[in-house]
Scaffold this active site. Structure first.
Site, PDB file in Angstrom:
ATOM      1  N   TYR A  49       0.965  -1.322  -0.002  1.00  0.00           N
ATOM      2  CA  TYR A  49       0.083   0.112  -0.013  1.00  0.00           C
ATOM      3  C   TYR A  49       0.805   1.296  -0.018  1.00  0.00           C
ATOM      4  CZ  TYR A  49      -3.903   2.960   1.698  1.00  0.00           C
ATOM      5  OH  TYR A  49      -4.744   3.935   1.862  1.00  0.00           O
TER       6      TYR A  49
ATOM      7  N   LYS B 164       0.786   4.280  -2.805  1.00  0.00           N
ATOM      8  CA  LYS B 164       0.323   5.610  -2.614  1.00  0.00           C
ATOM      9  C   LYS B 164       1.599   6.457  -2.730  1.00  0.00           C
ATOM     10  CE  LYS B 164      -3.787   4.985  -1.374  1.00  0.00           C
ATOM     11  NZ  LYS B 164      -4.941   5.470  -2.452  1.00  0.00           N
TER      12      LYS B 164
HETATM   13  N1  LIG Z   1      -9.531   5.780   5.442  1.00  0.00           N
HETATM   14  C1  LIG Z   1      -8.401   6.461   5.333  1.00  0.00           C
HETATM   15  O1  LIG Z   1      -7.818   6.541   6.547  1.00  0.00           O
HETATM   16  C2  LIG Z   1      -7.470   6.656   4.469  1.00  0.00           C
HETATM   17  C3  LIG Z   1      -6.305   7.090   4.424  1.00  0.00           C
HETATM   18  C4  LIG Z   1      -5.488   7.412   3.376  1.00  0.00           C
HETATM   19  C5  LIG Z   1      -5.771   7.073   2.045  1.00  0.00           C
HETATM   20  N2  LIG Z   1      -7.097   6.742   1.817  1.00  0.00           N
HETATM   21  C6  LIG Z   1      -7.530   6.131   0.466  1.00  0.00           C
HETATM   22  O2  LIG Z   1      -8.653   6.809   0.332  1.00  0.00           O
HETATM   23  C7  LIG Z   1      -9.435   5.955  -0.623  1.00  0.00           C
HETATM   24  C8  LIG Z   1     -10.921   5.888  -0.262  1.00  0.00           C
HETATM   25  O3  LIG Z   1     -10.619   5.144   1.013  1.00  0.00           O
HETATM   26  P1  LIG Z   1     -11.861   4.773   2.109  1.00  0.00           P
HETATM   27  O4  LIG Z   1     -11.231   4.735   3.278  1.00  0.00           O
HETATM   28  O5  LIG Z   1     -13.033   5.529   1.629  1.00  0.00           O
HETATM   29  O6  LIG Z   1     -11.895   2.861   1.665  1.00  0.00           O
HETATM   30  P2  LIG Z   1     -13.433   2.138   1.769  1.00  0.00           P
HETATM   31  O7  LIG Z   1     -12.926   0.741   1.761  1.00  0.00           O
HETATM   32  O8  LIG Z   1     -14.493   2.463   2.459  1.00  0.00           O
HETATM   33  O9  LIG Z   1     -13.884   2.453   0.319  1.00  0.00           O
HETATM   34  C9  LIG Z   1     -13.141   1.977  -1.161  1.00  0.00           C
HETATM   35  C10 LIG Z   1     -13.926   1.808  -1.844  1.00  0.00           C
HETATM   36  O10 LIG Z   1     -13.382   1.496  -3.423  1.00  0.00           O
HETATM   37  C11 LIG Z   1     -13.913   0.495  -4.026  1.00  0.00           C
HETATM   38  N3  LIG Z   1     -13.034  -0.282  -4.849  1.00  0.00           N
HETATM   39  C12 LIG Z   1     -12.143  -1.171  -4.237  1.00  0.00           C
HETATM   40  N4  LIG Z   1     -11.665  -1.789  -5.541  1.00  0.00           N
HETATM   41  C13 LIG Z   1     -11.834  -1.273  -6.522  1.00  0.00           C
HETATM   42  C14 LIG Z   1     -12.053  -1.400  -7.818  1.00  0.00           C
HETATM   43  N5  LIG Z   1     -11.025  -2.334  -8.446  1.00  0.00           N
HETATM   44  N6  LIG Z   1     -12.697  -0.612  -8.822  1.00  0.00           N
HETATM   45  C15 LIG Z   1     -13.805   0.339  -8.212  1.00  0.00           C
HETATM   46  N7  LIG Z   1     -13.778   0.643  -7.080  1.00  0.00           N
HETATM   47  C16 LIG Z   1     -13.057  -0.410  -6.009  1.00  0.00           C
HETATM   48  C17 LIG Z   1     -14.622  -0.250  -2.741  1.00  0.00           C
HETATM   49  O11 LIG Z   1     -15.721  -1.140  -3.269  1.00  0.00           O
HETATM   50  C18 LIG Z   1     -15.106   0.666  -1.704  1.00  0.00           C
HETATM   51  O12 LIG Z   1     -16.528   1.036  -2.055  1.00  0.00           O
HETATM   52  C19 LIG Z   1      -8.564   4.966  -0.963  1.00  0.00           C
HETATM   53  O13 LIG Z   1      -7.905   5.131  -2.048  1.00  0.00           O
HETATM   54  C20 LIG Z   1      -7.819   4.761   0.137  1.00  0.00           C
HETATM   55  O14 LIG Z   1      -6.506   3.969   0.134  1.00  0.00           O
HETATM   56  C21 LIG Z   1      -8.039   6.242   3.033  1.00  0.00           C
END
Ligand SMILES: NC(=O)c1ccc[n+]([C@@H]2O[C@H](COP(=O)([O-])OP(=O)(O)OC[C@H]3O[C@@H](n4cnc5c(N)ncnc54)[C@H](O)[C@@H]3O)[C@@H](O)[C@H]2O)c1
Length: 251
Positions: free
Chosen positions: A152, A156
């Protein structure tokens, strides 16, 4: 109100992506909600439409070249040329390096990096033709390194390099590319991390808040606010930037 554009938000059936989709709709844009399960996308699109916005749900696996092409074409046909792209879809497959499988490595690279590449390649056709575009990529504080996240954090960090290169290549066509690097945001993704670590989500959030300068964890709305700024008309001279949205300094 600013010019109405057509936005695509990937991974928008829940979490950060869903909040970004709502925010861009509130900003006056038509929104295509992309996620793996079309029915789940439609729930978010229905909420936006019920609130007076305009949205469609599109089932797309962003790592699948054919599905990406078909999904983006559908947006162009049903909503108009997409010029705002939020590459938000993501997964985690955490493990220490000695236990990390090739499948876990490849799955994370496929969604974050191949997904953002395929989506950007597809959408830039419309952006360059329109002479206006906004690409916002979701990076993470994990790009700086995070125990248990070799796959990851590499993905990122890769998102940051991709962002800067898109900014360099597409700037002359009126297209900006920026990245948001969130810290801890309360979503299903961080709830899953708490579960893996064997602590309750509430305890996990309290511990993180204590270590965060603003003394709270992030919410999806914190990220939606940053995405709204990068997508705005006024942000046209801001490109190739990585914005850490983490309740304190990170980089
Ligand atoms: N939550 C955190 O603390 C955090 C921190 C830093 C970065 N992020 C990044 O933010 C973004 C959203 O994270 P989140 O916390 O809302 O996650 P989440 O798991 O709640 O939602 C992610 C969504 O992406 C969808 N997804 C996964 N694989 C996919 C694919 N191949 N095609 C289409 N959709 C797909 C999932 O079905 C889900 O609805 C991600 O890129 C994550 O890495 C999150």
């Amino acid at each position: 109100m600013s010019t109405q554009r057509v936005a695509i938000v990937t991974g928008a059936a829940r979490g950060i992506g869903a909040q970004v989709a709502h925010r861009l709709a509130d900003d006056g844009h038509a929104v295509a909600v992309f996620d793996l399960d079309e029915a789940a996308c439609q729930v978010v699109a229905d909420e936006i439409n019920a609130a007076g916005g305009k949205a469609i749900g599109v089932g797309v696996d962003v790592s699948d070249e054919v599905k990406v092409e078909a999904g983006v074409s559908r947006v162009a046909a049903e909503l108009g040329a997409p010029t705002i792209l939020i590459n938000n879809a993501g997964i985690i497959r955490d493990n220490l390096i000695f236990k990390m499988t090739v499948a876990d490595w490849d799955a994370v690279m496929a969604v974050h990096l191949r997904g953002a590449f395929l989506m950007s390649r597809e959408v830039q056709q419309y952006q360059t033709k329109e002479g206006w575009g906004r690409i916002v990529n979701l990076s993470s504080t994990s790009a700086l390194g995070n125990r248990g996240q070799a796959n990851y954090s590499a993905a990122k960090a890769g998102m940051q390099g991709l962002t800067k290169t898109l900014a360099l290549e597409l700037g002359r066509y009126g297209v900006t590319a920026n990245a948001i690097a969130p810290g801890f945001i309360a979503t299903d993704m961080t709830a899953a991390t708490a579960e893996r670590m064997g602590v309750t989500f509430e305890d996990f959030k309290a511990a993180v808040a204590k270590e965060t300068p603003v003394r709270r964890v992030g919410e999806p709305a914190d990220i939606a606010h940053a995405a709204s700024f990068f997508a705005s008309e006024g942000a046209g001279f801001v490109s190739g930037q990585i914005l850490y949205v983490a309740g304190g300094p990170k980089d």
